[in-house]
Write an enzyme that holds these catalytic residues in place. Structure first.
Site, PDB file in Angstrom:
ATOM      1  N   CYS A 158      -6.562  -2.949   7.064  1.00 56.09           N
ATOM      2  CA  CYS A 158      -7.803  -2.177   6.947  1.00 56.09           C
ATOM      3  C   CYS A 158      -8.916  -2.900   6.211  1.00 56.09           C
ATOM      4  O   CYS A 158     -10.094  -2.632   6.458  1.00 56.09           O
ATOM      5  CB  CYS A 158      -7.532  -0.819   6.299  1.00 56.09           C
ATOM      6  SG  CYS A 158      -7.019  -0.891   4.565  1.00 56.09           S
TER       7      CYS A 158
ATOM      8  N   CYS B 181       0.835  -1.202   0.000  1.00 52.32           N
ATOM      9  CA  CYS B 181       0.000   0.000   0.000  1.00 52.32           C
ATOM     10  C   CYS B 181       0.870   1.252   0.000  1.00 52.32           C
ATOM     11  O   CYS B 181       0.625   2.198  -0.754  1.00 52.32           O
ATOM     12  CB  CYS B 181      -0.934  -0.009   1.207  1.00 52.32           C
ATOM     13  SG  CYS B 181      -2.048   1.414   1.278  1.00 52.32           S
TER      14      CYS B 181
END
Length: 378
Positions: free
Chosen positions: A214, A117
């Site tokens: 997440c 990410c």
């Protein structure tokens, strides 16, 4: 006319003439970065990325990027009086991070999606957005340090070893490092960060730290993979190193290298650990602890941050970190190409897993020399 002295972000102009985009997750760390810079007079622009479907499944404590986090980031911006934008990066995030996460588990690896990410979304697309906004730099709330060296900016561990995030940022390139700033890296403890948040009256001063990936509700990554890749949890055999069947498993994706608990094969004498995963045969291979011992670690996709090229030496003496929770250990890098090498650990490590990162540290120093991805071990 005399040149203007460098401001705290390293630019020869006043803070008011220095635009900085702050990547705001809605947590206390990035909120403090934005608040401190705004209080110092910088032209701050807050940006929060919507990375995933922020429905009820993710509206919980302990996960970053959830719906409440966008709300919290906006409240911080309102408190400190700077603009805040939310960018929809769901498609990018799915393609660059989530799909590879699922495929890695299917291949028997144990991925680290937070690194991808940072590498493919935050420090690539968001960084480009910051440049498009005419920002002089982009700041984040990561606990890592950027220091100027003889050959340019260097990546260093955070002052607080307990909060250091260098393992997750090894793939930061030289070009990215030139543009990035990490204002929290020098702080001695998280308590200092929370004290700064309280001083600025930020609504997130006591907000719990994020813990989970997440897009993985409640840490149940197997359920996410099954949803993305139907059939991923097909059952198979648990076998020993000789191929003897010891039991059955509920899907290779439920197991990781070094795992001992939850195998369902008790009563066999000495403890057994997962030493290898064979997705093609749908087998979980187990063995004694000594079978986990690894000295030679092939590493690829290397991001090298040393002053001289990786291939300029036959060997590099470094400290290598093969998991985020472990201390760096003495190692030797033997380059194969600019992006691939064989890493020899001076003392064998247990549970070296494909899909994890191998991060290189300068011995006796805080500097990070980069790292790469472990793709198999022996």
């Amino acid at each position: 006319m005399l040149d203007h002295p460098l401001n705290s972000l390293g630019f020869a102009k006043p803070p008011s003439a220095t635009r900085v985009v702050v990547a705001m997750s809605g947590g206390v760390d990035s909120s403090v970065v934005a608040a401190e810079l705004a209080a110092d007079g910088y032209d701050v622009v807050g940006v929060t990325l919507q990375l995933y479907d922020h429905g009820a499944a993710l509206a919980k404590k302990g996960a970053c990027c959830a719906g409440r986090d966008i709300h919290d980031a906006r409240r911080v911006a309102e408190t400190m009086g700077f603009p805040h934008y939310v960018l929809d990066y769901e498609n990018t995030f799915r393609e660059a991070v989530i799909d590879e996460f699922a495929d890695a588990y299917l291949a028997g690896a144990t991925p680290v999606p937070c690194i991808r990410c940072n590498e493919r979304v935050k420090f690539k697309d968001l960084l480009q957005t910051a440049k498009d906004l005419d920002a002089d730099c982009m700041a984040t709330g990561h606990y890592i340090q950027r220091k100027m060296g003889a050959a340019g900016p260097e990546l260093h561990c955070a002052a607080d070893a307990a909060r250091d995030q260098s393992y997750f940022l090894f793939s930061t390139t030289r070009e990215q490092l030139d543009y990035l700033r990490f204002p929290l890296g020098h702080l001695a403890s998280k308590a200092e960060t929370r004290a700064l948040a309280a001083r600025h009256g930020l609504p997130v001063a006591d907000k719990p730290d994020s813990q989970d990936i997440c897009f993985v509700p409640n840490g149940n990554y197997a359920a996410v993979i099954e949803k993305l890749r139907p059939g991923a949890a097909d059952p198979g055999e648990i076998v020993d190193l000789a191929g003897n069947v010891l039991g059955a498993h509920r899907g290779v994706i439920h197991y990781t290298i070094g795992q001992r608990r939850g195998l369902g094969i008790g009563g066999l004498g000495d403890p057994l650990f997962v030493v290898r995963l064979d997705p093609e045969r749908r087998q979980v291979i187990v063995g004694p602890r000594e079978a986990l011992s690894t000295r030679i670690v092939p590493v690829r996709e290397i991001n090298w941050l040393g002053d001289a090229p990786l291939t300029s030496q036959a060997e590099w003496q470094v400290m290598a970190k093969v998991r985020s929770t472990r201390a760096p250990r003495e190692a030797v890098i033997r380059p194969i190409s600019d992006t691939e090498a064989e890493v020899e650990l001076i003392a064998p490590e247990d549970g070296v897993s494909p899909g994890q990162a191998c991060v290189f540290h300068v011995p006796g120093d805080s500097r990070i020399l980069g790292g790469g991805w472990i793709w198999r071990g022996r």
